[in-house]
Scaffold this active site. Structure first.
Site, PDB file in Angstrom:
ATOM      1  N   ARG A 196       0.847  -1.199   0.000  1.00 42.16           N
ATOM      2  CA  ARG A 196       0.000   0.000   0.000  1.00 42.16           C
ATOM      3  C   ARG A 196       0.885   1.254   0.000  1.00 42.16           C
ATOM      4  O   ARG A 196       0.621   2.224  -0.697  1.00 42.16           O
ATOM      5  CB  ARG A 196      -0.885  -0.043   1.257  1.00 42.16           C
ATOM      6  CG  ARG A 196      -2.042   0.924   1.257  1.00 42.16           C
ATOM      7  CD  ARG A 196      -2.902   0.705   2.490  1.00 42.16           C
ATOM      8  NE  ARG A 196      -3.667  -0.511   2.429  1.00 42.16           N
ATOM      9  CZ  ARG A 196      -4.870  -0.635   1.860  1.00 42.16           C
ATOM     10  NH1 ARG A 196      -5.436   0.410   1.293  1.00 42.16           N
ATOM     11  NH2 ARG A 196      -5.498  -1.775   1.861  1.00 42.16           N
ATOM     12  N   ILE A 205      -8.593   2.263   0.755  1.00 37.98           N
ATOM     13  CA  ILE A 205      -8.352   2.880   2.058  1.00 37.98           C
ATOM     14  C   ILE A 205      -6.940   3.445   2.044  1.00 37.98           C
ATOM     15  O   ILE A 205      -6.002   2.780   1.581  1.00 37.98           O
ATOM     16  CB  ILE A 205      -8.529   1.837   3.179  1.00 37.98           C
ATOM     17  CG1 ILE A 205     -10.004   1.450   3.255  1.00 37.98           C
ATOM     18  CG2 ILE A 205      -8.034   2.377   4.512  1.00 37.98           C
ATOM     19  CD1 ILE A 205     -10.298   0.283   4.171  1.00 37.98           C
ATOM     20  N   LEU A 206      -6.801   4.674   2.504  1.00 42.01           N
ATOM     21  CA  LEU A 206      -5.485   5.302   2.537  1.00 42.01           C
ATOM     22  C   LEU A 206      -4.850   5.079   3.909  1.00 42.01           C
ATOM     23  O   LEU A 206      -5.526   5.141   4.933  1.00 42.01           O
ATOM     24  CB  LEU A 206      -5.615   6.787   2.225  1.00 42.01           C
ATOM     25  CG  LEU A 206      -6.042   7.065   0.769  1.00 42.01           C
ATOM     26  CD1 LEU A 206      -6.506   8.504   0.610  1.00 42.01           C
ATOM     27  CD2 LEU A 206      -4.912   6.741  -0.207  1.00 42.01           C
ATOM     28  N   HIS A 235     -18.787  10.968   0.998  1.00 43.54           N
ATOM     29  CA  HIS A 235     -19.363   9.675   1.385  1.00 43.54           C
ATOM     30  C   HIS A 235     -20.882   9.780   1.234  1.00 43.54           C
ATOM     31  O   HIS A 235     -21.479  10.789   1.638  1.00 43.54           O
ATOM     32  CB  HIS A 235     -18.985   9.355   2.837  1.00 43.54           C
ATOM     33  CG  HIS A 235     -19.426   7.995   3.268  1.00 43.54           C
ATOM     34  ND1 HIS A 235     -18.729   6.849   2.948  1.00 43.54           N
ATOM     35  CD2 HIS A 235     -20.501   7.600   3.985  1.00 43.54           C
ATOM     36  CE1 HIS A 235     -19.372   5.803   3.447  1.00 43.54           C
ATOM     37  NE2 HIS A 235     -20.441   6.223   4.077  1.00 43.54           N
TER      38      HIS A 235
HETATM   39  C1  GAR Z   1     -20.426   8.376  -4.847  1.00 41.67           C
HETATM   40  O1  GAR Z   1     -21.753   8.167  -4.455  1.00 41.67           O
HETATM   41  C2  GAR Z   1     -19.538   8.519  -3.631  1.00 41.67           C
HETATM   42  O2  GAR Z   1     -20.153   9.200  -2.572  1.00 41.67           O
HETATM   43  C3  GAR Z   1     -19.283   7.091  -3.288  1.00 41.67           C
HETATM   44  O3  GAR Z   1     -19.122   6.424  -4.518  1.00 41.67           O
HETATM   45  C4  GAR Z   1     -19.847   7.133  -5.504  1.00 41.67           C
HETATM   46  C5  GAR Z   1     -18.894   7.482  -6.621  1.00 41.67           C
HETATM   47  O4  GAR Z   1     -19.590   8.071  -7.693  1.00 41.67           O
HETATM   48  N1  GAR Z   1     -18.125   6.943  -2.436  1.00 41.67           N
HETATM   49  C6  GAR Z   1     -18.011   6.013  -1.509  1.00 41.67           C
HETATM   50  O5  GAR Z   1     -18.844   5.151  -1.308  1.00 41.67           O
HETATM   51  C7  GAR Z   1     -16.719   6.074  -0.722  1.00 41.67           C
HETATM   52  N2  GAR Z   1     -16.820   5.274   0.467  1.00 41.67           N
HETATM   53  P1  GAR Z   1     -18.806   8.849  -8.823  1.00 41.67           P
HETATM   54  O6  GAR Z   1     -17.641   7.945  -9.262  1.00 41.67           O
HETATM   55  O7  GAR Z   1     -19.810   9.026  -9.918  1.00 41.67           O
HETATM   56  O8  GAR Z   1     -18.320  10.156  -8.252  1.00 41.67           O
END
Ligand code: GAR
Length: 206
Positions: free
Chosen positions: A67, A94-95, A111
């Site tokens: 990582r 995860i970073l 999120h």
């Molecule tokens: C978004 O809904 C974002 O909030 C979520 O993935 C989707 C990406 O959409 N992120 C997570 O679940 C992170 N834990 P996008 O690629 O169209 O921006």
């Protein structure tokens, strides 16, 4: 537009990346989305970057033994492009504490829930869990990234009602509309130096 150089990390669709690019070009946000890094070869976000004329590259996490080595490669690219703020936009890795220490309060994430509810889940799984829980309200959260998964200081939240007939898909679409407003708003506050982090809390400066 000249402004704070922003780098976006994405793994998939890239709609939040596109919302950030469009907002910074159209609105008074002192930011320049200078680079997209995808960790997944062929991610649709890369096509969006090409269409929007944003430099983009792939740093495939599977090409690295650890990582840390992956994150060092990402950091080298961010440094090479003089990036000052990193926005995670559907970035499904995860970073490590090494990365968050390297970029203290300089990495934001979006999120698709009202954190701290439904932390640690990703994408559609979040909306499934919201519906299963019976929650009547959900939304999205933009937060600084810390070592605590989905637990960093909260910058902005936008809420929507959960409807009786919602499916994970219908919910995700309505939350996504809010995401596309919330993320540019958070970046604007950051670039205008209106955010002061104190422990887990973010104060808005007038
Ligand atoms: C978004 O809904 C974002 O909030 C979520 O993935 C989707 C990406 O959409 N992120 C997570 O679940 C992170 N834990 P996008 O690629 O169209 O921006």
């Amino acid at each position: 537009m000249a402004g704070i150089n922003v780098g976006v990390l994405a793994s998939g669709r890239g709609s939040n990346f596109e919302a950030l690019v469009r907002a910074t070009r159209k609105e008074a946000i002192d930011a320049d989305i200078r680079l997209l890094i995808a960790n997944v070869p062929g991610a649709p976000a890369l096509d969006r970057a090409a269409a929007l004329d944003v430099p983009a590259l792939t740093v495939d996490h599977r090409q690295f033994r650890t990582r840390r080595e992956f994150e060092q490669a990402v950091t080298a690219e961010l440094d090479r492009h003089d990036i000052r703020l990193v926005c995670l936009a559907g970035f499904m890795r995860i970073l490590s504490p090494w990365f968050t220490a390297r970029w203290p309060n300089k990495v934001m994430n979006i999120h698709p829930s009202l954190l701290p509810a439904f932390a640690g889940l990703q994408g559609t799984r979040v909306h499934e869990a919201v519906i299963e829980s019976g929650a009547r309200v959900t939304g999205c959260t933009v937060h600084f990234v810390s070592d605590d998964l989905d637990g960093g200081p909260i910058i902005i939240q936008r809420a929507i009602a959960v409807r009786d007939d919602d499916t994970p898909e219908s919910l995700s679409l309505r939350v996504l509309v809010e995401e596309h407003h919330a993320y540019p708003e958070a970046v604007k506050l950051y670039c205008d130096q209106k955010l002061e982090v104190s422990g887990r809390r973010v104060r808005r400066l007038e």
